[in-house]
Design an enzyme around this catalytic site. Structure first.
Site, PDB file in Angstrom:
ATOM      1  N   ASN A  22       5.237 116.372 -64.392  1.00 27.56           N
ATOM      2  CA  ASN A  22       4.309 115.422 -64.996  1.00 27.56           C
ATOM      3  C   ASN A  22       4.134 114.162 -64.164  1.00 27.56           C
ATOM      4  O   ASN A  22       3.015 113.640 -64.043  1.00 27.56           O
ATOM      5  CB  ASN A  22       4.783 115.057 -66.406  1.00 27.56           C
ATOM      6  CG  ASN A  22       4.560 116.180 -67.396  1.00 27.56           C
ATOM      7  OD1 ASN A  22       3.579 116.907 -67.311  1.00 27.56           O
ATOM      8  ND2 ASN A  22       5.483 116.347 -68.321  1.00 27.56           N
ATOM      9  N   HIS A  79      12.102 109.508 -57.207  1.00 24.75           N
ATOM     10  CA  HIS A  79      10.786 109.840 -56.661  1.00 24.75           C
ATOM     11  C   HIS A  79      10.423 108.826 -55.579  1.00 24.75           C
ATOM     12  O   HIS A  79      10.596 107.617 -55.761  1.00 24.75           O
ATOM     13  CB  HIS A  79       9.712 109.793 -57.749  1.00 24.75           C
ATOM     14  CG  HIS A  79      10.020 110.650 -58.942  1.00 24.75           C
ATOM     15  ND1 HIS A  79       9.986 112.021 -58.904  1.00 24.75           N
ATOM     16  CD2 HIS A  79      10.371 110.313 -60.213  1.00 24.75           C
ATOM     17  CE1 HIS A  79      10.293 112.500 -60.095  1.00 24.75           C
ATOM     18  NE2 HIS A  79      10.545 111.486 -60.908  1.00 24.75           N
TER      19      HIS A  79
END
Length: 269
Positions: free
Chosen positions: A190, A220
């Protein structure tokens, strides 16, 4: 006088429960009206501070609410969002991977005055990326590093008999496009889908997933090169105690969206 919006929640896992708890404790301008669960006749036992919301199924949710917060698997996104958008309502979408496969939802929203809002979730910098995309984007590369246990059960790993728990060193387990990753790692993509939607799209964005033994946080890194700026962002998300695939920041980003909708001053693009 500000109108109080009736909020519905689709899905009552760890994220849906967190949103419901925050609304139950009181959030100006909102009331928790309804929650869609698998079996409305046997709803979860919850001790409510405010008025108890109605429990319903997905099909019954849209008429009861002005705004729906989707906290369900991406496979249910169309059945949750489409009816609400046809009624001109707002849907806060957490399963942004579903939007990659359902571009028609944007058409439904446009034709009926509905709105789709995608919170930042577990990523930062979407405002800068969206601004850079107004100019020319040369490249967007994202690398996700996760503890092996948060990747367990992904279709790609199951189909290829990859045992991430047996890994003893950092291992790249995927390199490709967001569109591919959304299909192969639906529970983990997502954040990536949100980056793709804000920037270069699901086919031109570069993506890698690494399983890193001993890593504490989902991490990330996004590197952007554009005509307006070059920037790299890195974020480490504390996993939810109830669901290691979801970071605590995802819940907070939903609540921040609600605060922003009612705020007299809005900061950021």
């Amino acid at each position: 006088m500000q109108k109080t919006l009736r909020v519905g929640i689709a899905g009552f896992g760890s994220l849906g429960r967190g949103v419901a708890k925050a609304l139950d404790q009181g959030k100006a301008g909102y009331t928790l009206a309804a929650i869609a669960v698998r079996d409305p006749l046997s709803p979860p036992a919850v001790r409510w501070q405010s008025a108890e919301p109605l429990f319903t199924n997905i099909a019954g949710l849209a008429p009861l609410c002005d705004l729906i917060i989707e906290c369900a698997p991406s496979s249910l996104l169309e059945s949750i969002a489409a009816p609400a958008l046809r009624l001109g309502k707002t849907v806060v979408v957490l399963s942004s991977t579903g939007l990659l496969a359902l571009p028609g939802l944007q058409d439904i929203a446009r034709e009926n005055g509905g709105k789709i809002i995608v919170p930042s979730g577990g990523i930062a910098g979407l405002d800068a990326l969206a601004a850079a995309a107004v100019g020319e984007l040369y490249s967007v590369k994202m690398v996700t590093r996760k503890p092996p246990k948060s990747l367990a059960g992904a279709p790609y790993l199951v189909d290829n008999a990859i045992d991430v728990d047996a890994m003893t060193e950092p291992t790249r387990i995927f390199k490709g496009s967001p569109r591919e990753a959304a299909r192969l790692f639906p529970a983990n993509a997502n954040v990536l889908a949100s980056v793709a939607l804000a920037g270069m799209g699901p086919d031109r964005t570069e993506y890698e997933i690494w399983a890193v033994p001993g890593l504490q946080y989902n991490t990330h890194t996004v590197a952007v090169d554009s005509s307006a700026s070059r920037f790299t962002l890195n974020i480490e998300n504390v996993p939810s105690a109830d669901n290691p695939r979801t970071g605590i920041l995802t819940l907070y980003s939903v609540l921040a969206v609600l605060d922003r909708l009612n705020a007299p001053v809005r900061i950021g693009t």
